[in-house]
Design a protein around this motif. Sequence first.
Motif, PDB file in Angstrom:
ATOM      1  N   ALA A 115       0.847  -1.204   0.000  1.00 15.64           N
ATOM      2  CA  ALA A 115       0.000   0.000   0.000  1.00 15.64           C
ATOM      3  C   ALA A 115       0.877   1.246   0.000  1.00 15.64           C
ATOM      4  CB  ALA A 115      -0.913  -0.007   1.222  1.00 15.64           C
ATOM      5  N   PHE A 116       0.340   2.319  -0.532  1.00 17.95           N
ATOM      6  CA  PHE A 116       1.053   3.607  -0.573  1.00 17.95           C
ATOM      7  C   PHE A 116       0.969   4.289   0.789  1.00 17.95           C
ATOM      8  CE2 PHE A 116       0.813   8.244  -1.808  1.00 17.95           C
ATOM      9  CZ  PHE A 116       2.145   8.367  -2.170  1.00 17.95           C
ATOM     10  N   HIS A 117      -0.198   4.216   1.395  1.00 13.09           N
ATOM     11  CA  HIS A 117      -0.401   4.875   2.691  1.00 13.09           C
ATOM     12  C   HIS A 117      -1.485   4.136   3.467  1.00 13.09           C
ATOM     13  CE1 HIS A 117      -1.621   8.202   5.471  1.00 13.09           C
ATOM     14  NE2 HIS A 117      -0.324   8.387   5.478  1.00 13.09           N
ATOM     15  N   ILE A 118      -1.217   3.863   4.736  1.00 12.23           N
ATOM     16  CA  ILE A 118      -2.207   3.195   5.585  1.00 12.23           C
ATOM     17  C   ILE A 118      -2.320   3.976   6.888  1.00 12.23           C
ATOM     18  CG2 ILE A 118      -2.796   1.105   6.898  1.00 12.23           C
ATOM     19  CD1 ILE A 118      -1.311  -0.570   4.919  1.00 12.23           C
ATOM     20  N   THR A 119      -3.548   4.203   7.317  1.00 17.09           N
ATOM     21  CA  THR A 119      -3.758   4.687   8.682  1.00 17.09           C
ATOM     22  C   THR A 119      -4.538   3.606   9.423  1.00 17.09           C
ATOM     23  OG1 THR A 119      -3.790   6.997   8.001  1.00 17.09           O
ATOM     24  CG2 THR A 119      -4.794   6.485  10.128  1.00 17.09           C
ATOM     25  N   CYS A 120      -4.041   3.262  10.599  1.00 16.15           N
ATOM     26  CA  CYS A 120      -4.717   2.277  11.451  1.00 16.15           C
ATOM     27  C   CYS A 120      -5.128   2.998  12.736  1.00 16.15           C
ATOM     28  CB  CYS A 120      -3.762   1.122  11.751  1.00 16.15           C
ATOM     29  SG  CYS A 120      -4.490  -0.142  12.813  1.00 16.15           S
ATOM     30  N   VAL A 121      -6.359   2.798  13.155  1.00 18.68           N
ATOM     31  CA  VAL A 121      -6.854   3.437  14.373  1.00 18.68           C
ATOM     32  C   VAL A 121      -6.809   2.404  15.493  1.00 18.68           C
ATOM     33  CG1 VAL A 121      -8.752   4.720  15.407  1.00 18.68           C
ATOM     34  CG2 VAL A 121      -8.407   4.787  12.928  1.00 18.68           C
ATOM     35  N   ARG A 122      -6.241   2.811  16.605  1.00 22.02           N
ATOM     36  CA  ARG A 122      -6.118   1.902  17.748  1.00 22.02           C
ATOM     37  C   ARG A 122      -6.771   2.504  18.984  1.00 22.02           C
ATOM     38  NH1 ARG A 122      -2.802  -2.295  16.791  1.00 22.02           N
ATOM     39  NH2 ARG A 122      -1.596  -2.186  14.853  1.00 22.02           N
ATOM     40  N   ASP A 123      -7.432   1.646  19.745  1.00 21.77           N
ATOM     41  CA  ASP A 123      -7.984   2.046  21.038  1.00 21.77           C
ATOM     42  C   ASP A 123      -7.253   1.231  22.097  1.00 21.77           C
ATOM     43  OD1 ASP A 123      -9.469   3.026  23.114  1.00 21.77           O
ATOM     44  OD2 ASP A 123     -11.185   1.700  22.756  1.00 21.77           O
ATOM     45  N   ASN A 124      -6.482   1.905  22.911  1.00 21.84           N
ATOM     46  CA  ASN A 124      -5.626   1.197  23.882  1.00 21.84           C
ATOM     47  C   ASN A 124      -4.844   0.078  23.213  1.00 21.84           C
ATOM     48  OD1 ASN A 124      -6.038   2.559  26.337  1.00 21.84           O
ATOM     49  ND2 ASN A 124      -8.115   1.712  26.419  1.00 21.84           N
ATOM     50  N   GLY A 125      -4.362   0.345  22.024  1.00 22.87           N
ATOM     51  CA  GLY A 125      -3.535  -0.631  21.311  1.00 22.87           C
ATOM     52  C   GLY A 125      -4.316  -1.547  20.389  1.00 22.87           C
ATOM     53  N   ARG A 126      -5.600  -1.698  20.603  1.00 23.94           N
ATOM     54  CA  ARG A 126      -6.402  -2.613  19.774  1.00 23.94           C
ATOM     55  C   ARG A 126      -6.758  -1.948  18.444  1.00 23.94           C
ATOM     56  NH1 ARG A 126     -12.707  -4.135  20.883  1.00 23.94           N
ATOM     57  NH2 ARG A 126     -12.901  -5.730  19.257  1.00 23.94           N
ATOM     58  N   ALA A 127      -6.517  -2.666  17.347  1.00 21.44           N
ATOM     59  CA  ALA A 127      -6.837  -2.115  16.024  1.00 21.44           C
ATOM     60  C   ALA A 127      -8.354  -2.140  15.828  1.00 21.44           C
ATOM     61  CB  ALA A 127      -6.152  -2.936  14.936  1.00 21.44           C
ATOM     62  N   VAL A 128      -8.953  -0.957  15.616  1.00 25.26           N
ATOM     63  CA  VAL A 128     -10.419  -0.876  15.500  1.00 25.26           C
ATOM     64  C   VAL A 128     -10.865  -0.317  14.149  1.00 25.26           C
ATOM     65  CG1 VAL A 128     -10.713  -0.701  17.982  1.00 25.26           C
ATOM     66  CG2 VAL A 128     -10.560   1.402  16.622  1.00 25.26           C
ATOM     67  N   GLY A 129      -9.917   0.202  13.362  1.00 28.64           N
ATOM     68  CA  GLY A 129     -10.275   0.725  12.047  1.00 28.64           C
ATOM     69  C   GLY A 129      -9.050   0.948  11.212  1.00 28.64           C
ATOM     70  N   MET A 130      -9.247   1.036   9.922  1.00 25.47           N
ATOM     71  CA  MET A 130      -8.120   1.326   9.026  1.00 25.47           C
ATOM     72  C   MET A 130      -8.606   1.854   7.695  1.00 25.47           C
ATOM     73  SD  MET A 130      -6.765  -2.326   7.552  1.00 25.47           S
ATOM     74  CE  MET A 130      -5.870  -1.585   6.173  1.00 25.47           C
ATOM     75  N   ILE A 131      -7.670   2.418   6.958  1.00 21.26           N
ATOM     76  CA  ILE A 131      -7.929   2.913   5.607  1.00 21.26           C
ATOM     77  C   ILE A 131      -6.622   2.788   4.833  1.00 21.26           C
ATOM     78  CG2 ILE A 131      -7.460   5.287   6.375  1.00 21.26           C
ATOM     79  CD1 ILE A 131      -9.576   6.242   4.346  1.00 21.26           C
ATOM     80  N   ARG A 132      -6.716   2.421   3.556  1.00 21.75           N
ATOM     81  CA  ARG A 132      -5.506   2.255   2.731  1.00 21.75           C
ATOM     82  C   ARG A 132      -5.638   3.081   1.472  1.00 21.75           C
ATOM     83  NH1 ARG A 132      -3.769  -2.662   0.185  1.00 21.75           N
ATOM     84  NH2 ARG A 132      -5.915  -3.313  -0.205  1.00 21.75           N
ATOM     85  N   VAL A 133      -4.481   3.555   0.976  1.00 23.49           N
ATOM     86  CA  VAL A 133      -4.420   4.189  -0.347  1.00 23.49           C
ATOM     87  C   VAL A 133      -3.453   3.394  -1.210  1.00 23.49           C
ATOM     88  CG1 VAL A 133      -3.971   6.284  -1.657  1.00 23.49           C
ATOM     89  CG2 VAL A 133      -4.753   6.459   0.717  1.00 23.49           C
ATOM     90  N   LEU A 134      -3.904   3.039  -2.403  1.00 14.89           N
ATOM     91  CA  LEU A 134      -3.041   2.437  -3.422  1.00 14.89           C
ATOM     92  C   LEU A 134      -2.742   3.538  -4.427  1.00 14.89           C
ATOM     93  CD1 LEU A 134      -5.180  -0.764  -4.038  1.00 14.89           C
ATOM     94  CD2 LEU A 134      -3.604  -0.250  -2.166  1.00 14.89           C
ATOM     95  N   SER A 135      -1.493   3.584  -4.917  1.00 10.82           N
ATOM     96  CA  SER A 135      -1.121   4.766  -5.696  1.00 10.82           C
ATOM     97  C   SER A 135       0.030   4.500  -6.644  1.00 10.82           C
ATOM     98  CB  SER A 135      -0.704   5.863  -4.703  1.00 10.82           C
ATOM     99  OG  SER A 135      -0.288   7.012  -5.368  1.00 10.82           O
TER     100      SER A 135
END
Length: 140
Positions: free
Chosen positions: A39-59
């Motif tokens: 992936a070109f760019h990934i944001t991962c959202v964590r709550d107290n370390g637990r992965a609860v969401g993400m988004i990826r960009v391919l480019s």
Amino acid sequence: MALEYIDEAPTLEEYKEMRRQVNFMLLSDRIAANALNNAFHITCVRDNGRAVGMIRVLSDGSYANFITDVMVIPEYQHRGIGTEMLRRTMDFMRSTLEEGETIVLYLMSASGKEPFYKKFGFRERPNEVWGAGMSQWLTK
Ligand SMILES: CC(C)(COP(=O)(O)OP(=O)(O)OC[C@H]1O[C@@H](n2cnc3c(N)ncnc32)[C@H](O)[C@@H]1OP(=O)(O)O)[C@@H](O)C(=O)NCCC(=O)NCCS
């Protein structure tokens, strides 16, 4: 909640678990690992370390950019996390531009999620200018 938005891929297991929770297609480990690594760019959202969401960009690193795997696990939905992930991603993509430059952002909205993306300026297809987006599953 102690939410953190981290520009780093989730682990393979976290990625597969988030996909499972939002009913996205099951991926083989090889396909899933490549999706994260390339992936070109990934944001991962964590709550107290637990992965609860993400988004990826391919480019291509420049003009053509595809936003995918926009997901927030059900118990964390409707709290503004998806909006914040997309806002940050848009800011990042804008940061790749120099003054006066234009690039394109594509995405395929899940059915019914169009209003979520319209808030960010995405336009539905087909419209008076553009034809429909098209896709297919490819299996070997
Ligand atoms: C689409 C998705 C990522 C949105 O994530 P989310 O974190 O729920 O998004 P938000 O909370 O920012 O916004 C969702 C709605 O909640 C509302 N909302 C936002 N913050 C809120 C809050 N604090 N309290 C109550 N509602 C809120 C928003 O008004 C928004 O409504 P709208 O879509 O009608 O504008 C999430 O629903 C998801 O993962 N779905 C399953 C996977 C999927 O379909 N992904 C999209 C593929 S294209």
